[in-house]
Every structure is written in C-alpha cells, then in structure tokens.
Write an enzyme that holds these catalytic residues in place. Structure first.
Site: not given
Length: 430
Positions: A226, A307, A422
C-alpha cells in the site's frame, strides 16, 4: 493522477517550472474565474460545479473554490502545470474513494483538478498501440502481447471489466474496487492476494517540480505494501498507467484463502492455482458485494473510503509474539493460535516483518459490525465489514474522525498495535 484515489491525491502550493500552455488571467482575478477562463483554452477540460461530498465515496467535505474536470491525459498534464505555475493551491482527484475531507476554510480555497474519463472502454486500433496516451481512447488493449494502457481518470473496475472480456489475466482480483486507474500505482492497490505491482509495466507522470511529462518504470516508485514514493508527496501526478497482463485467459495465482474456497479450489490443488479470469472476477464481485464493498447509492454500507485502516505490519519476532500474547490474554488460546498472521518480507535492516489482519483485531478489540460511538450514529462501522467506516447519511468529517479515533485507540489499548489509516486526509486530522 494521484488515490488513490483509491484515489490518493496531492495538494500543491509550491512554485514550479511547469510549462504553461495558455495565457493566464491577472492574479487579481478570483480562482473560480481564472479556472473557468483557463479551462476553456484546454481541449478535454471543462469547469464544473462540485462539492467534495459529491466527489468522494465517503460523501463528506465542503465545496472547493473551483473544479476543472479533465477527460484526457493531455488535459490533466496541462491543467496541473498551469495551476502549479500560477501557485493556486490544488488537489488532483479521481474516484475520490480514498479521501477524508473536512468542511473548513482550507478546503474552500482549493482548486480541484478532477481526472474524469469520458467513454471508458474504447480500444485503440493496432497502429495506435505504440502511441503515447493523449486522449484518443481511455483504454487501449493489445490482446496479442497483453499490454494494456489506460488514462488515469478511468474507473478501475471498468478497466478490469475490459481486460477480463479480452481474456487477459492479472487484474481480475481488483474487480469492484472503487476509484480510478491513476490511484493504483500511488498506493500499490491490492485485494484478494493481488497487487498492482505484480502487473505494472509503466506509469506516465507529470513531475510537478520540473513540468516533465514522461513514462517511468515501476522500479522508480519504490513500491511496497500500500505504498509508493508518490504517496503523501508532491512529487508527481499520474496521468496514465500501463499494465502487462497474461494472455492465456487464466487469473493470477490464487493466494487468498477465502477467494480460493469460493472458487472450489481444493487443498490437493495447492497454493497458487489459477482459474479462468471471468470466473475469478465473478467470485470477487460476489465477495465484495457481500461485504458492501461495491458502490451502491442506496446502501449506506458503501458510503465509505473502502478499507479504512491498513493491515498492520510489525518488525521482529518479539513484536509479533507480543501481539499474539496480548490476543491470548484478552481472547483465548484458540483465538491466538488461529489468528490471521502472515510473513511480510524483511525490513531494511534485515529483520523479519509480520502482517496482521486489521479487521480481525478490530473485532476482537470489541468493535462489532455496525458499531458507532455511543450517542452518535451518523457514522458507524459497516454492518457487513468492520474495516469500513461508513457515513449513514448525514455524517460530517468530525463524525468520521470521532469514530476512527475510537477504533484506533481501542485496538491499541487491547493489543498494543497502532492502526494506520489508509485514506488521504484533507482539512481533517486523526
């Protein structure tokens, strides 16, 4: 384009050497007026009225100073160069699926540069395959080589749909993810055992400090879980992305247990079996829909930033064992022995890294599906998935922040693990 999208976005206020393609209005003219005048000079760009609540999947955020929609890579390049040269604070937005935006003055002063494709799915002719993307088509596909190219403003799931229909494998596990193509290399988007880094061939970047517009190799992006060196920086804007996919009609190796089981993979077949891409796409969409992770206007469980927390990674066996011990103390031996725990490579110093499931830890810390801060039900965890923080229809950024803090702090107190958000934060802080 930048988060994104999955749209990671970049705010820029710095002076650059970016090229200007048109005469600009006097500095005394307001940002909305300057944006409207300049957009009229750029093919593929137009001034539109939008709020951040309309531009993001979490559906929160105030109104920016102006929004210029860019339908081509060329337009995106020109508008970003102009805004930087004019020192207009700006943010590049794609699908808005990875943004948490506030309602304050800092947001109201921004110019939004919106990468927004037109008719996604048009395929370039064979002679166009070697041409740089300049807006002739949003998506180009070479079925003989598996090379696929897409404008940053293309909806990611539309690109996946096109590649699956063409019998190309590698992106099918990303089916149903909201956001735009430009976000995929910025945060190395992944799902169900697949990551963009596995298929990424080249990325077309507008470098903000120099105005250079060119293709770069994935190795220059420092891709990790990520992460890329484009994320949380002002370095560059992604304007197009190129992938190298397989041409045999089969998926990437199936590494995610839940997906493999849904596709009927048996233990005897072993880890990494492949299946026809259309079957895998159908299974992924079904799994995501069951968790309300496919956008649906009528379903508030999909009013989210996807998410919200990344799966935490700890460095070293001592750190791993400390988390396991905390789970054993709070939960049970059975829970500690069966908790999701995966090797995640090594640190720069050579120490082992281990990845835990954020959703699993959130649930075991006492935050069930649908949980909300007592007395505030405007924002809550999804009723289908604890990793998604959702707007129940009237939430503000303050409501989302309050929920995120409660979950983050609860997991830290329970297991000593600090969850990292995130999404990109704009005009709001955790």
């Amino acid at each position: 384009m930048t988060d994104s999208d999955f749209s990671p976005e970049t705010v820029s206020t710095s002076e650059t050497a970016a090229e200007s393609t048109s005469a600009t209005a006097p500095a005394t003219t307001s940002v909305p007026e300057r944006a409207e005048q300049f957009a009229q000079t750029v093919p593929g760009a137009h001034n539109v009225g939008r709020t951040f609540a309309e531009l993001t999947t979490l559906r929160i955020g105030g109104a920016p100073a102006a929004v210029i929609a860019c339908a081509t890579a060329e337009a995106l390049h020109q508008v970003v160069a102009w805004a930087d040269q004019e020192e207009i604070p700006n943010i590049v937005v794609g699908g808005g699926s990875n943004l948490v935006v506030g309602e304050g003055p800092g947001v109201q002063d921004l110019l939004v540069i919106w990468a927004h494709a037109g008719a996604a799915g048009a395929q370039a002719s064979e002679e166009d395959q070697d041409a740089e993307i300049q807006g002739e088509s949003d998506i180009s596909v070479d079925t003989s080589t598996g090379v696929v190219r897409a404008f940053a403003g293309v909806v990611l799931d539309e690109l996946v749909e096109v590649t699956v229909a063409a019998g190309l494998g590698g992106l099918e596990c990303l089916s149903g993810i909201p956001g735009s193509v430009g976000a995929t290399p910025v945060q190395n988007v992944g799902a169900y055992g697949a990551e963009v880094s596995q298929t990424l061939r080249r990325v077309q970047l507008h470098e903000r400090s120099t105005g250079r517009w060119e293709w770069v190799d994935p190795e220059s992006l420092d891709l990790d879980y990520r992460y890329s060196n484009l994320k949380f920086t002002h370095r560059a804007v992604v304007t197009a992305v190129e992938f190298q996919l397989s041409t045999d009609g089969l998926s990437a190796p199936l590494r995610f247990g839940e997906l493999a089981r849904r596709l009927g993979v048996t233990p005897e077949e072993g880890h990494g079996v492949r299946r026809p891409v259309a079957e895998v796409r159908e299974a992924v969409l079904a799994l995501r829909a069951g968790k309300s992770m496919v956008l649906d206007e009528a379903d508030h469980d999909t009013w989210s930033a996807g998410s919200f927390f990344t799966n935490p990674i700890v460095v070293g066996r001592d750190a791993r064992d400390a988390v396991v011990a905390a789970v054993r103390t709070r939960c049970s031996d059975a829970e500690a022995d069966s908790m999701p725990l995966y090797p995640a490579g090594h640190s720069a110093e050579g120490e082992e890294r281990f990845k835990f499931s954020a959703a699993w830890l959130i649930e075991r810390a006492g935050f069930s599906k649908g949980w909300h801060v007592p007395g505030n039900d405007r924002a809550s965890l999804s009723t289908k998935h604890t990793l998604a923080l959702t707007n129940r229809g009237g939430a503000s950024s303050e409501d989302v922040v309050e929920l995120a803090r409660a979950v983050r702090d609860g997991v830290r107190e329970a297991f000593g693990v600090v969850l990292e958000p995130e999404p990109i934060w704009l005009g709001a802080t955790l």
